[in-house]
Every structure is written in C-alpha cells, then in structure tokens.
Design an enzyme around this catalytic site. Structure first.
Site, PDB file in Angstrom:
ATOM      1  N   ASP A   1       0.879  -1.155   0.000  1.00 56.51           N
ATOM      2  CA  ASP A   1       0.000   0.000   0.000  1.00 56.51           C
ATOM      3  C   ASP A   1       0.931   1.223   0.000  1.00 56.51           C
ATOM      4  OD1 ASP A   1      -2.308   1.640   0.420  1.00 56.51           O
ATOM      5  OD2 ASP A   1      -1.744   1.760   2.546  1.00 56.51           O
ATOM      6  N   LEU A   2       0.413   2.384  -0.347  1.00 55.95           N
ATOM      7  CA  LEU A   2       1.253   3.589  -0.389  1.00 55.95           C
ATOM      8  C   LEU A   2       1.044   4.479   0.844  1.00 55.95           C
ATOM      9  CD1 LEU A   2       3.096   5.639  -1.962  1.00 55.95           C
ATOM     10  CD2 LEU A   2       0.972   6.580  -2.885  1.00 55.95           C
ATOM     11  N   ASP A   3      -0.188   5.026   0.941  1.00 54.38           N
ATOM     12  CA  ASP A   3      -0.477   6.001   2.003  1.00 54.38           C
ATOM     13  C   ASP A   3      -0.440   5.326   3.370  1.00 54.38           C
ATOM     14  OD1 ASP A   3      -1.032   8.266   0.295  1.00 54.38           O
ATOM     15  OD2 ASP A   3      -2.897   7.288  -0.256  1.00 54.38           O
TER      16      ASP A   3
ATOM     17  N   THR B   1       1.206  10.153   4.033  1.00 58.09           N
ATOM     18  CA  THR B   1       0.283  11.083   3.375  1.00 58.09           C
ATOM     19  C   THR B   1      -1.103  11.031   4.008  1.00 58.09           C
ATOM     20  OG1 THR B   1       0.208   9.337   1.762  1.00 58.09           O
ATOM     21  CG2 THR B   1       1.261  11.376   1.076  1.00 58.09           C
TER      22      THR B   1
ATOM     23  N   LEU C   1     -11.692   5.922   6.550  1.00 58.59           N
ATOM     24  CA  LEU C   1     -11.440   6.394   5.173  1.00 58.59           C
ATOM     25  C   LEU C   1     -10.148   5.820   4.603  1.00 58.59           C
ATOM     26  CD1 LEU C   1     -12.320  10.205   5.486  1.00 58.59           C
ATOM     27  CD2 LEU C   1     -13.833   8.316   4.850  1.00 58.59           C
ATOM     28  N   LYS C   2      -9.316   5.254   5.470  1.00 57.76           N
ATOM     29  CA  LYS C   2      -8.014   4.769   4.999  1.00 57.76           C
ATOM     30  C   LYS C   2      -8.188   3.605   4.022  1.00 57.76           C
ATOM     31  CE  LYS C   2      -5.140   6.426   8.739  1.00 57.76           C
ATOM     32  NZ  LYS C   2      -4.267   6.087   9.879  1.00 57.76           N
TER      33      LYS C   2
ATOM     34  N   ILE D   1      -9.708   3.715   1.250  1.00 54.17           N
ATOM     35  CA  ILE D   1     -10.971   3.859   0.513  1.00 54.17           C
ATOM     36  C   ILE D   1     -10.799   4.899  -0.602  1.00 54.17           C
ATOM     37  CG2 ILE D   1     -13.444   4.446   0.803  1.00 54.17           C
ATOM     38  CD1 ILE D   1     -12.514   1.932   2.404  1.00 54.17           C
ATOM     39  N   SER D   2     -11.356   4.631  -1.768  1.00 59.82           N
ATOM     40  CA  SER D   2     -11.168   5.536  -2.916  1.00 59.82           C
ATOM     41  C   SER D   2     -11.727   6.937  -2.635  1.00 59.82           C
ATOM     42  CB  SER D   2     -11.858   4.963  -4.160  1.00 59.82           C
ATOM     43  OG  SER D   2     -13.254   5.168  -4.058  1.00 59.82           O
ATOM     44  N   ARG D   3     -11.311   7.862  -3.485  1.00 61.05           N
ATOM     45  CA  ARG D   3     -11.700   9.268  -3.294  1.00 61.05           C
ATOM     46  C   ARG D   3     -13.218   9.435  -3.265  1.00 61.05           C
ATOM     47  NH1 ARG D   3      -8.914  12.946  -7.653  1.00 61.05           N
ATOM     48  NH2 ARG D   3      -7.186  11.609  -7.021  1.00 61.05           N
TER      49      ARG D   3
ATOM     50  N   SER E   1     -14.820   7.747  -0.288  1.00 58.56           N
ATOM     51  CA  SER E   1     -14.558   8.522   0.928  1.00 58.56           C
ATOM     52  C   SER E   1     -15.548   9.678   1.033  1.00 58.56           C
ATOM     53  CB  SER E   1     -13.126   9.079   0.918  1.00 58.56           C
ATOM     54  OG  SER E   1     -12.180   8.045   0.899  1.00 58.56           O
TER      55      SER E   1
ATOM     56  N   SER F   1      -2.341   0.631  -4.382  1.00 53.64           N
ATOM     57  CA  SER F   1      -2.910   1.781  -3.663  1.00 53.64           C
ATOM     58  C   SER F   1      -4.155   2.267  -4.385  1.00 53.64           C
ATOM     59  CB  SER F   1      -1.885   2.919  -3.623  1.00 53.64           C
ATOM     60  OG  SER F   1      -2.503   4.112  -3.189  1.00 53.64           O
ATOM     61  N   ALA F   2      -5.137   2.686  -3.607  1.00 53.05           N
ATOM     62  CA  ALA F   2      -6.357   3.254  -4.194  1.00 53.05           C
ATOM     63  C   ALA F   2      -6.095   4.656  -4.741  1.00 53.05           C
ATOM     64  CB  ALA F   2      -7.447   3.313  -3.134  1.00 53.05           C
ATOM     65  N   SER F   3      -4.900   5.186  -4.482  1.00 56.94           N
ATOM     66  CA  SER F   3      -4.631   6.583  -4.842  1.00 56.94           C
ATOM     67  C   SER F   3      -4.260   6.777  -6.309  1.00 56.94           C
ATOM     68  CB  SER F   3      -3.500   7.138  -3.980  1.00 56.94           C
ATOM     69  OG  SER F   3      -3.186   8.450  -4.417  1.00 56.94           O
ATOM     70  N   LYS F   4      -4.952   7.702  -6.945  1.00 57.99           N
ATOM     71  CA  LYS F   4      -4.620   8.064  -8.328  1.00 57.99           C
ATOM     72  C   LYS F   4      -3.374   8.941  -8.354  1.00 57.99           C
ATOM     73  CE  LYS F   4      -9.468   7.904  -9.589  1.00 57.99           C
ATOM     74  NZ  LYS F   4     -10.659   8.665  -9.985  1.00 57.99           N
ATOM     75  N   ASN F   5      -2.939   9.408  -7.187  1.00 59.47           N
ATOM     76  CA  ASN F   5      -1.734  10.245  -7.099  1.00 59.47           C
ATOM     77  C   ASN F   5      -0.466   9.425  -6.877  1.00 59.47           C
ATOM     78  OD1 ASN F   5      -2.873  13.046  -7.121  1.00 59.47           O
ATOM     79  ND2 ASN F   5      -4.017  12.261  -5.359  1.00 59.47           N
TER      80      ASN F   5
ATOM     81  N   LYS G   1     -10.691  -1.760  -2.051  1.00 60.50           N
ATOM     82  CA  LYS G   1     -10.432  -2.494  -0.815  1.00 60.50           C
ATOM     83  C   LYS G   1     -11.673  -2.390   0.076  1.00 60.50           C
ATOM     84  CE  LYS G   1      -5.610  -0.995  -1.114  1.00 60.50           C
ATOM     85  NZ  LYS G   1      -4.519  -0.205  -0.543  1.00 60.50           N
TER      86      LYS G   1
ATOM     87  N   GLU H   1       0.296  -3.305   4.668  1.00 61.76           N
ATOM     88  CA  GLU H   1      -0.849  -2.389   4.788  1.00 61.76           C
ATOM     89  C   GLU H   1      -0.902  -1.701   6.144  1.00 61.76           C
ATOM     90  OE1 GLU H   1      -3.509  -0.883   3.834  1.00 61.76           O
ATOM     91  OE2 GLU H   1      -3.817  -1.580   1.786  1.00 61.76           O
ATOM     92  N   ASP H   2      -1.467  -0.491   6.165  1.00 57.58           N
ATOM     93  CA  ASP H   2      -1.692   0.200   7.445  1.00 57.58           C
ATOM     94  C   ASP H   2      -3.178   0.274   7.793  1.00 57.58           C
ATOM     95  OD1 ASP H   2      -2.255   2.077   5.341  1.00 57.58           O
ATOM     96  OD2 ASP H   2      -2.276   3.643   6.864  1.00 57.58           O
TER      97      ASP H   2
HETATM   98  C1  BG6 Z   1      -5.717   5.598  -0.297  1.00 56.92           C
HETATM   99  C2  BG6 Z   1      -5.901   6.417   0.964  1.00 56.92           C
HETATM  100  O1  BG6 Z   1      -4.397   5.145  -0.366  1.00 56.92           O
HETATM  101  O2  BG6 Z   1      -6.005   6.372  -1.450  1.00 56.92           O
HETATM  102  C3  BG6 Z   1      -7.285   7.019   0.998  1.00 56.92           C
HETATM  103  O3  BG6 Z   1      -5.702   5.593   2.103  1.00 56.92           O
HETATM  104  C4  BG6 Z   1      -7.531   7.811  -0.284  1.00 56.92           C
HETATM  105  O4  BG6 Z   1      -7.395   7.845   2.137  1.00 56.92           O
HETATM  106  C5  BG6 Z   1      -7.320   6.912  -1.493  1.00 56.92           C
HETATM  107  O5  BG6 Z   1      -8.860   8.325  -0.310  1.00 56.92           O
HETATM  108  C6  BG6 Z   1      -7.512   7.645  -2.828  1.00 56.92           C
HETATM  109  O6  BG6 Z   1      -6.483   8.574  -2.974  1.00 56.92           O
HETATM  110  P1  BG6 Z   1      -6.440   9.729  -4.059  1.00 56.92           P
HETATM  111  O7  BG6 Z   1      -5.023  10.251  -3.930  1.00 56.92           O
HETATM  112  O8  BG6 Z   1      -6.696   9.102  -5.410  1.00 56.92           O
HETATM  113  O9  BG6 Z   1      -7.490  10.716  -3.693  1.00 56.92           O
HETATM  114 MG    MG Z   2      -2.835   3.078   3.617  1.00 58.43          MG
END
Ligand code: BG6
Ligand code: MG
Length: 216
Positions: free
Chosen positions: A8-10, A16, A43-44, A46-48, A51, A115-119, A146, A170-171
């Site tokens: 996982d990333l965040d 972050t 929220l951890k 969970i997608s944007r 969330s 990671s669910a993060s698009k960033n 997830k 994972e955290d």
């Molecule tokens: C997850 C975070 O890694 O990414 C969530 O734990 C976050 O808190 C999700 O909502 C989506 O991230 P992003 O960067 O695409 O908004």
């Molecule tokens: Mg995480």
C-alpha cells in the site's frame, strides 16, 4: 518461500494519510460536517469518491448532491491535497522503507504498489523511489476497491508472482482484509491501530527483514 512484495502507499511508504485527513476535514467543514480522527480511520484505503460518500453519509447529506456536484467536491479535495504534497521529498519516506526496498532489490524480489490513490505515481516520484516498483496498479482499472482482493491480486500478478507467494503490506483494516482475501501473507504496519487478521503486525518497517520474510 515468498517471491514478491505488494505495498500500500499512504501510511506504509509515506505518511500522506495526515494530508488526506486535513484536506477531507477542510472539505467536510465547508459542507457543515464534522469529522474526527476516529472517523478518519474508516477512510483509509478507501477511494476518493467512496470517501466522499462516507463523509456525506456521516453528515446525513448523502442525498443532497448530484454526481456532477460530488465530482466537483472530490476535485476540490484533491486540489487541496496535492497542494499539501508540494514539498514532499525523500525525507518523507517512513522509517525503514528505503532500506527495505534496497534489500528487496538485492534479493531480486519484485515489488508492486496496490494503492487506491490516483496520485501514487506522482508521490513515488517525489519520494525518489519510483524505480523500485515493477508495477503500480491503476485504480481506474478496478471493479471494486479495498477490502475486495482485486487490487492485491492484480498487483501480485503484474510482477509475475502468484498471490499465495506474495506478501502484502498495509496500514489499514480494509487493506489487511483485501490481502487476506487474495490469499496472501499480510503484514500490518501501524503505531496506533490493532489490525485484525494480519499475520504479523509491526510499528514500522525498521522491524522487518527481507531475508526473514521471504523464508516464510
Ligand atoms: C488511499 C488512501 O491510499 O487512497 C485514501 O488511504 C484515499 O485515504 C485513497 O482516499 C484515494 O487517494 P487519491 O489520492 O486518489 O485521492
Ligand atoms: Mg494506507
């Protein structure tokens, strides 16, 4: 023997999670909704958009916005979040992460990001560790987030490793559940939460040894 690592990333590679919290808290306040750190745990991972839906439901406002309005709110939150990441650098890697990645590379253990993060690609680039990962799963390609195992199965397969031969890090509780449902060994990393179902829980990656983990 384990043959691949899925991270996982965040909250695992970098903290972050605190910036996500600040940005969501600002948005929630603007909408007249109060969120606290306990709620933030849910929220951890969970997608944007999911969330945002959770926050709106928390404030009993789930039926007040159209999809287009929700997309605009999610964009505002992300713009805020990305601004908070402006100064992110290698100094923001969590303890033990770089050494662990270097050691995994020395042992020829491929690594992927789930990671669910698009960033994620932008963040890994800023942290200076992008090159350690053979693949970053694009969350846009997922049917389910997830705790569904899909992202972990895709991550393991993307680096040529069967899920049963992979270890996930994972955290978040949703992440641990996804890793276990994928049939992988789950390492939970948290200083505050008890991660139910993790095969091993540590407070930081400094406690982990690549050699020990791959011999599991
Ligand atoms: C997850 C975070 O890694 O990414 C969530 O734990 C976050 O808190 C999700 O909502 C989506 O991230 P992003 O960067 O695409 O908004
Ligand atoms: Mg995480």
């Amino acid at each position: 023997m384990k043959k691949g690592f899925v991270f996982d990333l965040d909250g695992v590679i970098t903290d972050t999670a605190k910036f996500h919290y600040i940005a969501w808290k600002n948005l929630a306040k603007h909408l007249g909704i109060t969120i606290d750190e306990v709620f933030n745990e849910s929220l951890k991972g969970i997608s944007r958009m999911d969330s945002l839906d959770k926050i709106l439901a928390h404030g009993h406002k789930e039926n007040e916005y159209t999809l287009a309005e929700k997309e605009a709110l999610a964009k505002n939150k992300n713009d805020d979040y990305v601004k908070l990441l402006a100064d992110l650098s290698a100094d923001d890697l969590l303890p033990g992460v770089r050494d662990f990645l270097v050691d995994a590379k020395a042992h020829n253990i491929p690594c992927a990001i789930a990671s669910a993060s698009k960033n994620a690609p932008m963040i890994l680039e800023k942290l200076g560790v992008l090159d350690y990962f053979g693949h970053i799963v694009d969350p846009e390609t997922l049917m389910k987030g997830k705790p569904d195992p899909e992202i972990f199965v895709k991550a393991a397969q993307s680096i040529g490793v069967a899920p049963k031969d992979a270890i996930g890090f994972e955290d978040a509780q949703a992440g641990i559940e996804g890793i276990k449902a994928a049939g992988m060994y789950a390492v939970g990393i948290s200083t505050t939460e008890k991660l139910t179902g993790a095969d091993l829980q540590v407070t930081s990656m400094t406690e982990l040894s690549v050699e020990q983990l791959i011999s599991i």
